[in-house]
Design a protein around this motif. Structure first.
Motif, PDB file in Angstrom:
ATOM      1  N   PRO A 126      36.124  36.798  44.227  1.00  0.00           N
ATOM      2  CA  PRO A 126      36.319  37.843  43.214  1.00  0.00           C
ATOM      3  C   PRO A 126      36.894  37.262  41.918  1.00  0.00           C
ATOM      4  CG  PRO A 126      37.096  38.619  45.340  1.00  0.00           C
ATOM      5  CD  PRO A 126      36.761  37.156  45.503  1.00  0.00           C
ATOM      6  N   ARG A 127      37.651  36.206  42.038  1.00  0.00           N
ATOM      7  CA  ARG A 127      38.239  35.537  40.868  1.00  0.00           C
ATOM      8  C   ARG A 127      37.142  34.964  39.953  1.00  0.00           C
ATOM      9  NH1 ARG A 127      41.608  35.411  37.347  1.00  0.00           N
ATOM     10  NH2 ARG A 127      42.920  33.621  36.996  1.00  0.00           N
ATOM     11  N   THR A 128      36.046  34.503  40.549  1.00  0.00           N
ATOM     12  CA  THR A 128      34.927  34.003  39.755  1.00  0.00           C
ATOM     13  C   THR A 128      34.348  35.115  38.899  1.00  0.00           C
ATOM     14  OG1 THR A 128      34.384  32.306  41.377  1.00  0.00           O
ATOM     15  CG2 THR A 128      32.623  32.955  39.869  1.00  0.00           C
ATOM     16  N   LEU A 129      34.209  36.310  39.472  1.00  0.00           N
ATOM     17  CA  LEU A 129      33.699  37.451  38.707  1.00  0.00           C
ATOM     18  C   LEU A 129      34.664  37.822  37.586  1.00  0.00           C
ATOM     19  CD1 LEU A 129      32.289  39.620  41.624  1.00  0.00           C
ATOM     20  CD2 LEU A 129      30.985  38.284  39.951  1.00  0.00           C
ATOM     21  N   GLU A 130      35.961  37.737  37.845  1.00  0.00           N
ATOM     22  CA  GLU A 130      36.951  38.002  36.795  1.00  0.00           C
ATOM     23  C   GLU A 130      36.779  37.020  35.643  1.00  0.00           C
ATOM     24  OE1 GLU A 130      40.812  37.872  38.623  1.00  0.00           O
ATOM     25  OE2 GLU A 130      40.328  39.520  39.977  1.00  0.00           O
ATOM     26  N   GLN A 131      36.593  35.765  35.981  1.00  0.00           N
ATOM     27  CA  GLN A 131      36.414  34.735  34.957  1.00  0.00           C
ATOM     28  C   GLN A 131      35.122  34.976  34.179  1.00  0.00           C
ATOM     29  OE1 GLN A 131      35.843  30.667  36.294  1.00  0.00           O
ATOM     30  NE2 GLN A 131      37.050  29.939  34.549  1.00  0.00           N
ATOM     31  N   TRP A 132      34.055  35.322  34.877  1.00  0.00           N
ATOM     32  CA  TRP A 132      32.788  35.602  34.203  1.00  0.00           C
ATOM     33  C   TRP A 132      32.936  36.751  33.213  1.00  0.00           C
ATOM     34  CZ3 TRP A 132      28.283  35.444  38.309  1.00  0.00           C
ATOM     35  CH2 TRP A 132      28.117  34.123  38.758  1.00  0.00           C
ATOM     36  N   ARG A 133      33.660  37.802  33.599  1.00  0.00           N
ATOM     37  CA  ARG A 133      33.866  38.931  32.676  1.00  0.00           C
ATOM     38  C   ARG A 133      34.609  38.457  31.437  1.00  0.00           C
ATOM     39  NH1 ARG A 133      35.137  41.627  37.430  1.00  0.00           N
ATOM     40  NH2 ARG A 133      37.345  41.707  36.882  1.00  0.00           N
ATOM     41  N   TRP A 134      35.620  37.648  31.615  1.00  0.00           N
ATOM     42  CA  TRP A 134      36.409  37.137  30.502  1.00  0.00           C
ATOM     43  C   TRP A 134      35.547  36.284  29.573  1.00  0.00           C
ATOM     44  CZ3 TRP A 134      38.268  32.364  28.719  1.00  0.00           C
ATOM     45  CH2 TRP A 134      39.299  32.446  27.787  1.00  0.00           C
ATOM     46  N   LEU A 135      34.612  35.526  30.149  1.00  0.00           N
ATOM     47  CA  LEU A 135      33.725  34.647  29.381  1.00  0.00           C
ATOM     48  C   LEU A 135      32.485  35.372  28.845  1.00  0.00           C
ATOM     49  CD1 LEU A 135      33.807  31.499  31.703  1.00  0.00           C
ATOM     50  CD2 LEU A 135      34.901  31.750  29.451  1.00  0.00           C
ATOM     51  N   GLY A 136      32.287  36.625  29.260  1.00  0.00           N
ATOM     52  CA  GLY A 136      31.117  37.376  28.818  1.00  0.00           C
ATOM     53  C   GLY A 136      29.856  37.020  29.589  1.00  0.00           C
ATOM     54  N   LYS A 137      30.019  36.488  30.796  1.00  0.00           N
ATOM     55  CA  LYS A 137      28.885  36.135  31.647  1.00  0.00           C
ATOM     56  C   LYS A 137      28.700  37.205  32.714  1.00  0.00           C
ATOM     57  CE  LYS A 137      28.849  31.812  33.066  1.00  0.00           C
ATOM     58  NZ  LYS A 137      29.259  30.499  33.570  1.00  0.00           N
ATOM     59  N   GLY A 138      27.587  37.110  33.430  1.00  0.00           N
ATOM     60  CA  GLY A 138      27.358  38.014  34.551  1.00  0.00           C
ATOM     61  C   GLY A 138      26.832  39.365  34.114  1.00  0.00           C
ATOM     62  N   PRO A 139      26.712  40.275  35.075  1.00  0.00           N
ATOM     63  CA  PRO A 139      26.145  41.595  34.776  1.00  0.00           C
ATOM     64  C   PRO A 139      27.119  42.480  34.011  1.00  0.00           C
ATOM     65  CG  PRO A 139      26.845  41.498  37.066  1.00  0.00           C
ATOM     66  CD  PRO A 139      27.028  40.115  36.495  1.00  0.00           C
ATOM     67  N   LYS A 140      26.569  43.517  33.389  1.00  0.00           N
ATOM     68  CA  LYS A 140      27.399  44.524  32.722  1.00  0.00           C
ATOM     69  C   LYS A 140      28.296  45.180  33.759  1.00  0.00           C
ATOM     70  CE  LYS A 140      23.732  45.776  29.513  1.00  0.00           C
ATOM     71  NZ  LYS A 140      22.824  46.851  29.133  1.00  0.00           N
ATOM     72  N   PHE A 141      29.422  45.701  33.315  1.00  0.00           N
ATOM     73  CA  PHE A 141      30.353  46.348  34.237  1.00  0.00           C
ATOM     74  C   PHE A 141      31.015  47.534  33.571  1.00  0.00           C
ATOM     75  CE2 PHE A 141      32.610  43.076  31.943  1.00  0.00           C
ATOM     76  CZ  PHE A 141      33.818  43.661  31.610  1.00  0.00           C
ATOM     77  N   LEU A 142      31.578  48.398  34.390  1.00  0.00           N
ATOM     78  CA  LEU A 142      32.353  49.546  33.919  1.00  0.00           C
ATOM     79  C   LEU A 142      33.823  49.241  34.129  1.00  0.00           C
ATOM     80  CD1 LEU A 142      30.332  52.353  35.708  1.00  0.00           C
ATOM     81  CD2 LEU A 142      30.211  51.768  33.294  1.00  0.00           C
ATOM     82  N   LYS A 143      34.642  49.584  33.171  1.00  0.00           N
ATOM     83  CA  LYS A 143      36.090  49.423  33.311  1.00  0.00           C
ATOM     84  C   LYS A 143      36.683  50.821  33.193  1.00  0.00           C
ATOM     85  CE  LYS A 143      39.892  46.779  32.782  1.00  0.00           C
ATOM     86  NZ  LYS A 143      40.428  45.839  33.645  1.00  0.00           N
TER      87      LYS A 143
END
Length: 67
Positions: free
Chosen positions: A17-34
């Motif tokens: 899950p930490r990898t997904l957190e990092q991807w969000r911070w870097l603007g990588k990966g799929p769109k997400f809802l916050k």
């Protein structure tokens, strides 16, 4: 519209899950809802992002012309 949690997506992709957190911070990966402190991914955004990652060789994802 189905939504999945960060933990569910991490399990689906065999990632931390930490990898997904990092991807969000870097603007990588799929769109997400916050929503507040909670992060959710729409199933259709995850599937679209997965489709964009299809590769034919190690040079990277296929262009839209190659699909």
């Amino acid at each position: 519209m189905s939504k999945i949690t960060q933990e569910q997506l991490a399990q689906r992709w065999h990632l931390s899950p930490r990898t997904l957190e990092q991807w969000r911070w870097l603007g990588k990966g799929p769109k997400f809802l916050k929503i507040g402190a909670r992060v959710l991914y729409r199933e259709e955004d995850v599937e679209a992002w997965e489709a964009s990652q299809v590769c034919q060789n190690t040079s990277g994802p296929l262009s839209s012309e190659g699909l």
